[in-house]
Design a protein around this motif. Structure first.
Motif, PDB file in Angstrom:
ATOM      1  N   PRO A  83     -59.926  -5.976 -78.920  1.00 44.73           N
ATOM      2  CA  PRO A  83     -59.759  -7.214 -79.693  1.00 44.73           C
ATOM      3  C   PRO A  83     -60.540  -7.247 -81.006  1.00 44.73           C
ATOM      4  O   PRO A  83     -60.317  -8.155 -81.803  1.00 44.73           O
ATOM      5  CB  PRO A  83     -60.256  -8.297 -78.730  1.00 44.73           C
ATOM      6  CG  PRO A  83     -59.966  -7.738 -77.383  1.00 44.73           C
ATOM      7  CD  PRO A  83     -60.290  -6.271 -77.511  1.00 44.73           C
ATOM      8  N   LEU A  84     -61.412  -6.266 -81.241  1.00 39.54           N
ATOM      9  CA  LEU A  84     -62.031  -6.158 -82.557  1.00 39.54           C
ATOM     10  C   LEU A  84     -60.958  -6.055 -83.634  1.00 39.54           C
ATOM     11  O   LEU A  84     -61.149  -6.521 -84.774  1.00 39.54           O
ATOM     12  CB  LEU A  84     -62.956  -4.934 -82.597  1.00 39.54           C
ATOM     13  CG  LEU A  84     -63.651  -4.624 -83.924  1.00 39.54           C
ATOM     14  CD1 LEU A  84     -64.551  -5.771 -84.366  1.00 39.54           C
ATOM     15  CD2 LEU A  84     -64.456  -3.323 -83.795  1.00 39.54           C
ATOM     16  N   ARG A  85     -59.845  -5.450 -83.276  1.00 37.21           N
ATOM     17  CA  ARG A  85     -58.734  -5.312 -84.222  1.00 37.21           C
ATOM     18  C   ARG A  85     -58.305  -6.665 -84.773  1.00 37.21           C
ATOM     19  O   ARG A  85     -58.034  -6.799 -85.980  1.00 37.21           O
ATOM     20  CB  ARG A  85     -57.552  -4.626 -83.530  1.00 37.21           C
ATOM     21  CG  ARG A  85     -56.288  -4.560 -84.355  1.00 37.21           C
ATOM     22  CD  ARG A  85     -55.210  -3.818 -83.613  1.00 37.21           C
ATOM     23  NE  ARG A  85     -54.004  -3.654 -84.413  1.00 37.21           N
ATOM     24  CZ  ARG A  85     -53.083  -2.736 -84.171  1.00 37.21           C
ATOM     25  NH1 ARG A  85     -53.233  -1.894 -83.169  1.00 37.21           N
ATOM     26  NH2 ARG A  85     -52.020  -2.652 -84.934  1.00 37.21           N
ATOM     27  N   ASN A  86     -58.236  -7.665 -83.900  1.00 40.43           N
ATOM     28  CA  ASN A  86     -57.820  -8.988 -84.346  1.00 40.43           C
ATOM     29  C   ASN A  86     -58.789  -9.571 -85.367  1.00 40.43           C
ATOM     30  O   ASN A  86     -58.362 -10.225 -86.324  1.00 40.43           O
ATOM     31  CB  ASN A  86     -57.700  -9.926 -83.148  1.00 40.43           C
ATOM     32  CG  ASN A  86     -56.716  -9.411 -82.108  1.00 40.43           C
ATOM     33  OD1 ASN A  86     -57.107  -8.705 -81.183  1.00 40.43           O
ATOM     34  ND2 ASN A  86     -55.457  -9.742 -82.263  1.00 40.43           N
ATOM     35  N   GLU A  87     -60.076  -9.337 -85.161  1.00 35.76           N
ATOM     36  CA  GLU A  87     -61.065  -9.859 -86.100  1.00 35.76           C
ATOM     37  C   GLU A  87     -60.976  -9.150 -87.451  1.00 35.76           C
ATOM     38  O   GLU A  87     -61.186  -9.764 -88.500  1.00 35.76           O
ATOM     39  CB  GLU A  87     -62.468  -9.734 -85.517  1.00 35.76           C
ATOM     40  CG  GLU A  87     -62.692 -10.636 -84.318  1.00 35.76           C
ATOM     41  CD  GLU A  87     -64.159 -10.831 -83.974  1.00 35.76           C
ATOM     42  OE1 GLU A  87     -65.025 -10.289 -84.705  1.00 35.76           O
ATOM     43  OE2 GLU A  87     -64.443 -11.523 -82.990  1.00 35.76           O
ATOM     44  N   ILE A  88     -60.673  -7.864 -87.426  1.00 30.45           N
ATOM     45  CA  ILE A  88     -60.502  -7.131 -88.685  1.00 30.45           C
ATOM     46  C   ILE A  88     -59.263  -7.638 -89.421  1.00 30.45           C
ATOM     47  O   ILE A  88     -59.311  -7.956 -90.619  1.00 30.45           O
ATOM     48  CB  ILE A  88     -60.386  -5.616 -88.420  1.00 30.45           C
ATOM     49  CG1 ILE A  88     -61.710  -5.069 -87.862  1.00 30.45           C
ATOM     50  CG2 ILE A  88     -59.998  -4.871 -89.706  1.00 30.45           C
ATOM     51  CD1 ILE A  88     -61.606  -3.646 -87.346  1.00 30.45           C
ATOM     52  N   GLU A  89     -58.145  -7.740 -88.721  1.00 33.70           N
ATOM     53  CA  GLU A  89     -56.893  -8.137 -89.367  1.00 33.70           C
ATOM     54  C   GLU A  89     -56.910  -9.595 -89.813  1.00 33.70           C
ATOM     55  O   GLU A  89     -56.234  -9.951 -90.789  1.00 33.70           O
ATOM     56  CB  GLU A  89     -55.721  -7.867 -88.423  1.00 33.70           C
ATOM     57  CG  GLU A  89     -55.502  -6.374 -88.176  1.00 33.70           C
ATOM     58  CD  GLU A  89     -54.293  -6.079 -87.315  1.00 33.70           C
ATOM     59  OE1 GLU A  89     -53.583  -5.104 -87.620  1.00 33.70           O
ATOM     60  OE2 GLU A  89     -54.069  -6.816 -86.334  1.00 33.70           O
ATOM     61  N   THR A  90     -57.691 -10.415 -89.136  1.00 40.46           N
ATOM     62  CA  THR A  90     -57.835 -11.800 -89.588  1.00 40.46           C
ATOM     63  C   THR A  90     -58.481 -11.861 -90.963  1.00 40.46           C
ATOM     64  O   THR A  90     -58.163 -12.730 -91.791  1.00 40.46           O
ATOM     65  CB  THR A  90     -58.675 -12.603 -88.577  1.00 40.46           C
ATOM     66  OG1 THR A  90     -57.969 -12.665 -87.337  1.00 40.46           O
ATOM     67  CG2 THR A  90     -58.936 -14.018 -89.060  1.00 40.46           C
ATOM     68  N   ARG A  91     -59.368 -10.930 -91.234  1.00 38.56           N
ATOM     69  CA  ARG A  91     -60.046 -10.892 -92.531  1.00 38.56           C
ATOM     70  C   ARG A  91     -59.193 -10.252 -93.611  1.00 38.56           C
ATOM     71  O   ARG A  91     -59.505 -10.344 -94.787  1.00 38.56           O
ATOM     72  CB  ARG A  91     -61.385 -10.144 -92.384  1.00 38.56           C
ATOM     73  CG  ARG A  91     -62.429 -10.966 -91.647  1.00 38.56           C
ATOM     74  CD  ARG A  91     -63.499 -10.092 -91.012  1.00 38.56           C
ATOM     75  NE  ARG A  91     -64.545 -10.920 -90.395  1.00 38.56           N
ATOM     76  CZ  ARG A  91     -64.422 -11.539 -89.224  1.00 38.56           C
ATOM     77  NH1 ARG A  91     -63.289 -11.422 -88.542  1.00 38.56           N
ATOM     78  NH2 ARG A  91     -65.418 -12.262 -88.740  1.00 38.56           N
ATOM     79  N   GLY A  92     -58.133  -9.568 -93.206  1.00 38.08           N
ATOM     80  CA  GLY A  92     -57.212  -8.940 -94.151  1.00 38.08           C
ATOM     81  C   GLY A  92     -56.271  -8.019 -93.418  1.00 38.08           C
ATOM     82  O   GLY A  92     -56.702  -6.952 -92.960  1.00 38.08           O
TER      83      GLY A  92
END
Length: 272
Positions: free
Chosen positions: A226-235
């Protein structure tokens, strides 16, 4: 984090990447450890909660006698679908279930096991209470949690590297959730508050996380959790750049060939 949020976090390609990269990288040794501890209890009916893509389930199927019933549950259906597609050495029951509201009668199992899942439970006391409810008297609840992030070298390196890409709002998922429930005294207090009257046993187990190249843990953490979601939320376009930055950081710390990092977790056991 409510159940619908957890379900969303493990959607899309994350289950496949999680199984392909994260499972061999950090979960296999602890799954084998849990299965061996459970085998010593000689159980007849085992419930797994937060089974994910089934790494513990597979070890249980390989380790326990064929007459032992294994029920593996998870809140997230795509993770269970991945687990079922991977399969196991003998039949197990896969079922979608919320650990905070288990669809089983009282005293239905003699072991309840959870590998690295309790950190995700929005109401840990409720989940622990449910585990206790479905256990027979004298039954065992066994789970593991990651130790502090600074004792888990790849996760720590990933988190620090992403701070350079997002200095004003760094993604802190790894520190906040997987490594955010590392206090064994808090675990013991929560178990007592949820109804367990026996003192828990606590063991700390260090292991090694190995990969053939720095790119593997970079992809595993950045794209398979789910770290992926936090990265993609930022861009949305920054996922590849983040993965590249993490690859560079892992290379700098561990070398450009086979990489080997320390991982460490606590194993908690408590009888009903």
């Amino acid at each position: 984090m409510n159940p619908s949020d957890v379900d969303r976090l493990f959607a899309e390609s994350i289950p496949q990447l999680y199984e392909q990269y994260m499972v061999p990288l950090i979960f296999e040794p602890y799954a084998a450890d849990l299965a061996s501890r459970i085998a010593l209890r000689q159980p007849s009916r085992v419930l797994e909660i937060a089974a994910g893509t089934g790494v513990v389930t597979r070890h249980l199927a390989d380790t326990l006698p064929p007459e032992v019933a294994i029920v593996a549950t998870d809140l997230n259906q795509p993770m269970l679908d991945q687990a079922a597609a991977r399969g196991s050495s003998r039949p197990v029951e896969w079922r979608q279930a919320n650990a905070m509201q288990l669809p089983y009668p009282d005293e239905a199992f003699d072991v309840v096991v959870c590998q690295f899942g309790v950190m995700f439970f929005p109401d840990k006391l409720k989940a622990f209470s449910e585990a206790r409810r479905v256990l027979q008297p004298g039954g065992l609840f066994i789970f593991n949690v990651w130790d502090r992030i600074d004792q888990n070298e790849f996760a720590d390196t990933v988190t620090q590297a992403l701070e350079t890409l997002f200095p004003d709002d760094p993604p802190r998922f790894m520190a906040r959730v997987p490594h955010g429930y590392h206090s064994t005294s808090v675990c013991a207090q929560d178990l007592a508050r949820s109804g367990f009257t026996h003192l828990p046993g606590i063991a700390t187990l260090a292991a090694h996380s190995r990969a053939d190249s720095p790119r593997i843990p970079a992809v595993a953490y950045c794209q398979g959790t789910p770290l992926r979601n936090e990265i993609e939320t930022r861009g949305p376009s920054l996922l590849l750049q983040a993965t590249d930055i993490v690859t560079t950081a892992i290379t700098s710390r561990f070398g450009s060939g086979v990489v080997d990092g320390k991982i460490q977790a606590h194993i908690i056991t408590v009888e009903r």
